[in-house]
Design a protein around this motif. Structure first.
Motif, mmCIF file in Angstrom:
data_model
loop_
_atom_site.group_PDB
_atom_site.id
_atom_site.type_symbol
_atom_site.label_atom_id
_atom_site.label_comp_id
_atom_site.label_asym_id
_atom_site.label_seq_id
_atom_site.Cartn_x
_atom_site.Cartn_y
_atom_site.Cartn_z
ATOM 1 N N LEU A 46 0.849 -1.188 0.000
ATOM 2 C CA LEU A 46 0.000 0.000 0.000
ATOM 3 C C LEU A 46 0.886 1.240 0.000
ATOM 4 O O LEU A 46 1.685 1.442 0.917
ATOM 5 C CB LEU A 46 -0.915 0.007 1.225
ATOM 6 C CG LEU A 46 -1.887 1.193 1.320
ATOM 7 C CD1 LEU A 46 -2.905 1.171 0.184
ATOM 8 C CD2 LEU A 46 -2.591 1.187 2.675
ATOM 9 N N ILE A 47 0.764 2.058 -1.050
ATOM 10 C CA ILE A 47 1.599 3.256 -1.171
ATOM 11 C C ILE A 47 0.786 4.538 -1.121
ATOM 12 O O ILE A 47 1.343 5.633 -1.166
ATOM 13 C CB ILE A 47 2.418 3.221 -2.472
ATOM 14 C CG1 ILE A 47 1.507 3.264 -3.703
ATOM 15 C CG2 ILE A 47 3.348 2.016 -2.488
ATOM 16 C CD1 ILE A 47 2.220 3.628 -4.983
ATOM 17 N N GLY A 48 -0.533 4.416 -1.049
ATOM 18 C CA GLY A 48 -1.372 5.600 -1.015
ATOM 19 C C GLY A 48 -2.831 5.214 -1.143
ATOM 20 O O GLY A 48 -3.182 4.037 -1.119
ATOM 21 N N ASP A 49 -3.663 6.223 -1.272
ATOM 22 C CA ASP A 49 -5.084 5.977 -1.464
ATOM 23 C C ASP A 49 -5.664 7.095 -2.309
ATOM 24 O O ASP A 49 -5.116 8.188 -2.388
ATOM 25 C CB ASP A 49 -5.816 5.840 -0.124
ATOM 26 C CG ASP A 49 -5.680 7.058 0.762
ATOM 27 O OD1 ASP A 49 -6.589 7.911 0.731
ATOM 28 O OD2 ASP A 49 -4.670 7.172 1.491
ATOM 29 N N CYS A 50 -6.748 6.780 -2.963
ATOM 30 C CA CYS A 50 -7.474 7.771 -3.747
ATOM 31 C C CYS A 50 -8.944 7.420 -3.670
ATOM 32 O O CYS A 50 -9.311 6.273 -3.406
ATOM 33 C CB CYS A 50 -6.989 7.831 -5.197
ATOM 34 S SG CYS A 50 -7.182 6.316 -6.137
ATOM 35 N N GLY A 51 -9.771 8.416 -3.865
ATOM 36 C CA GLY A 51 -11.191 8.150 -3.754
ATOM 37 C C GLY A 51 -12.005 9.144 -4.539
ATOM 38 O O GLY A 51 -11.475 10.112 -5.088
ATOM 39 N N TYR A 52 -13.291 8.858 -4.591
ATOM 40 C CA TYR A 52 -14.211 9.735 -5.299
ATOM 41 C C TYR A 52 -15.544 9.770 -4.571
ATOM 42 O O TYR A 52 -15.893 8.858 -3.827
ATOM 43 C CB TYR A 52 -14.414 9.265 -6.743
ATOM 44 C CG TYR A 52 -15.165 7.963 -6.869
ATOM 45 C CD1 TYR A 52 -16.557 7.951 -7.011
ATOM 46 C CD2 TYR A 52 -14.516 6.741 -6.834
ATOM 47 C CE1 TYR A 52 -17.259 6.762 -7.111
ATOM 48 C CE2 TYR A 52 -15.206 5.555 -6.945
ATOM 49 C CZ TYR A 52 -16.583 5.574 -7.087
ATOM 50 O OH TYR A 52 -17.275 4.392 -7.186
ATOM 51 N N CYS A 53 -16.257 10.837 -4.825
ATOM 52 C CA CYS A 53 -17.620 10.977 -4.341
ATOM 53 C C CYS A 53 -18.468 11.367 -5.548
ATOM 54 O O CYS A 53 -18.362 12.489 -6.053
ATOM 55 C CB CYS A 53 -17.705 12.044 -3.255
ATOM 56 S SG CYS A 53 -19.357 12.251 -2.564
ATOM 57 N N ALA A 54 -19.250 10.414 -6.050
ATOM 58 C CA ALA A 54 -20.119 10.685 -7.185
ATOM 59 C C ALA A 54 -21.210 11.658 -6.756
ATOM 60 O O ALA A 54 -21.718 11.590 -5.629
ATOM 61 C CB ALA A 54 -20.736 9.392 -7.707
ATOM 62 N N GLN A 55 -21.541 12.577 -7.661
ATOM 63 C CA GLN A 55 -22.538 13.589 -7.381
ATOM 64 C C GLN A 55 -23.569 13.605 -8.504
ATOM 65 O O GLN A 55 -23.424 12.892 -9.494
ATOM 66 C CB GLN A 55 -21.859 14.953 -7.232
ATOM 67 C CG GLN A 55 -20.831 14.966 -6.128
ATOM 68 C CD GLN A 55 -19.932 16.193 -6.134
ATOM 69 O OE1 GLN A 55 -19.976 17.021 -7.023
ATOM 70 N NE2 GLN A 55 -19.102 16.303 -5.124
ATOM 71 N N ALA A 56 -24.563 14.423 -8.361
ATOM 72 C CA ALA A 56 -25.589 14.551 -9.394
ATOM 73 C C ALA A 56 -24.986 15.128 -10.667
ATOM 74 O O ALA A 56 -23.885 15.681 -10.664
ATOM 75 C CB ALA A 56 -26.720 15.443 -8.885
ATOM 76 N N ASP A 57 -25.707 15.007 -11.750
ATOM 77 C CA ASP A 57 -25.344 15.619 -13.033
ATOM 78 C C ASP A 57 -24.001 15.137 -13.569
ATOM 79 O O ASP A 57 -23.236 15.916 -14.120
ATOM 80 C CB ASP A 57 -25.346 17.153 -12.927
ATOM 81 C CG ASP A 57 -26.704 17.702 -12.542
ATOM 82 O OD1 ASP A 57 -27.723 17.116 -12.958
ATOM 83 O OD2 ASP A 57 -26.739 18.702 -11.823
ATOM 84 N N GLN A 58 -23.723 13.849 -13.415
ATOM 85 C CA GLN A 58 -22.521 13.214 -13.978
ATOM 86 C C GLN A 58 -21.233 13.892 -13.523
ATOM 87 O O GLN A 58 -20.285 14.048 -14.285
ATOM 88 C CB GLN A 58 -22.605 13.183 -15.502
ATOM 89 C CG GLN A 58 -23.763 12.339 -15.997
ATOM 90 C CD GLN A 58 -23.870 12.379 -17.495
ATOM 91 O OE1 GLN A 58 -24.118 13.425 -18.073
ATOM 92 N NE2 GLN A 58 -23.693 11.226 -18.118
ATOM 93 N N GLN A 59 -21.186 14.273 -12.244
ATOM 94 C CA GLN A 59 -20.013 14.896 -11.658
ATOM 95 C C GLN A 59 -19.479 14.042 -10.512
ATOM 96 O O GLN A 59 -20.211 13.234 -9.941
ATOM 97 C CB GLN A 59 -20.355 16.287 -11.120
ATOM 98 C CG GLN A 59 -20.804 17.259 -12.191
ATOM 99 C CD GLN A 59 -21.008 18.627 -11.614
ATOM 100 O OE1 GLN A 59 -20.044 19.326 -11.316
ATOM 101 N NE2 GLN A 59 -22.258 19.017 -11.458
ATOM 102 N N ALA A 60 -18.225 14.260 -10.180
ATOM 103 C CA ALA A 60 -17.620 13.591 -9.032
ATOM 104 C C ALA A 60 -16.514 14.478 -8.484
ATOM 105 O O ALA A 60 -15.923 15.285 -9.204
ATOM 106 C CB ALA A 60 -17.050 12.228 -9.416
ATOM 107 N N GLU A 61 -16.248 14.309 -7.205
ATOM 108 C CA GLU A 61 -15.092 14.932 -6.565
ATOM 109 C C GLU A 61 -14.085 13.829 -6.298
ATOM 110 O O GLU A 61 -14.471 12.703 -5.956
ATOM 111 C CB GLU A 61 -15.490 15.609 -5.262
ATOM 112 C CG GLU A 61 -14.336 16.285 -4.562
ATOM 113 C CD GLU A 61 -14.734 17.018 -3.291
ATOM 114 O OE1 GLU A 61 -13.814 17.414 -2.550
ATOM 115 O OE2 GLU A 61 -15.938 17.193 -3.043
ATOM 116 N N ILE A 62 -12.801 14.125 -6.466
ATOM 117 C CA ILE A 62 -11.762 13.145 -6.183
ATOM 118 C C ILE A 62 -10.789 13.689 -5.148
ATOM 119 O O ILE A 62 -10.713 14.887 -4.923
ATOM 120 C CB ILE A 62 -10.970 12.728 -7.451
ATOM 121 C CG1 ILE A 62 -10.193 13.916 -8.032
ATOM 122 C CG2 ILE A 62 -11.889 12.080 -8.474
ATOM 123 C CD1 ILE A 62 -9.144 13.529 -9.060
#
Length: 183
Positions: A76-92
């Motif tokens: 394990l060298i790190g992590d990444c993630g996302y939060c899907a949102q409305a209108d085909q958007q996401a935050e990473i």
């Protein structure tokens, strides 16, 4: 289970077996400096993993976290993630352990995450937030084609200190459904 392979890494959902390694790099002062969340114990890391690991793809409004592992060693060298949102958007968001920074591994992992979001979640626009002083994160985002959109002064409270917040955005080309995101 979602597995996202790259040339040198493998992204997979975090498991409780990853809690100690996650705690070890996320609690380092040089990493925690730029993070809104910093584990105070291995138990904190376990709870984070429980909150951010979901079986369904693209759970809207909930963060889905992946571990970034070296493909050849399963480290394990790190992590990444996302939060899907409305209108085909996401935050990473993403974090790379210091010994593995500045080797292109973060760029490789985030690029793979963007491809996943496009292909599996139908995401067309992605945003990311970073501390303006975090030159490495800014460089990674800008290298992938993200554009600075907004600087919010004294916007984020991190361990009792109000910090500036720089928002980046990226919109996928809309020529075809198969258009690739940046590599």
């Amino acid at each position: 289970m979602n597995l996202i392979p790259t040339t040198r890494t493998l992204l997979r959902p975090l498991s409780h077996e990853d809690a100690l390694a996650l705690f070890n790099y996320r609690s380092l002062p040089e990493v925690a400096r730029f993070q809104g969340w910093c584990p105070q114990s291995v138990r904190d890391a376990e709870e984070f993993i429980s909150r951010s690991t979901h079986r369904e793809n693209c759970p809207e409004g909930r963060w889905q976290q992946f571990g970034i592992f070296l493909a050849e060693a399963a480290t394990l060298i790190g992590d990444c993630g996302y939060c899907a949102q409305a209108d085909q958007q996401a935050e990473i968001g993403f974090t790379i352990a210091p010994p593995f920074q500045r080797k292109g591994l973060g760029r490789e992992a985030v690029s793979a995450l963007l491809q996943f979001l496009r292909a599996r979640c139908g995401v067309l626009r992605v945003i990311a937030h970073t501390d303006p002083d975090n030159r490495a994160s800014r460089g990674l985002l800008e290298g992938l084609g993200f554009q600075q959109e907004l600087l919010l002064k004294r916007h984020v409270l991190i361990r009792g200190e109000w910090k500036d917040d720089l928002r980046y955005g990226y919109s996928a080309p809309q020529r075809t459904h198969n258009t690739r995101w940046p590599d």
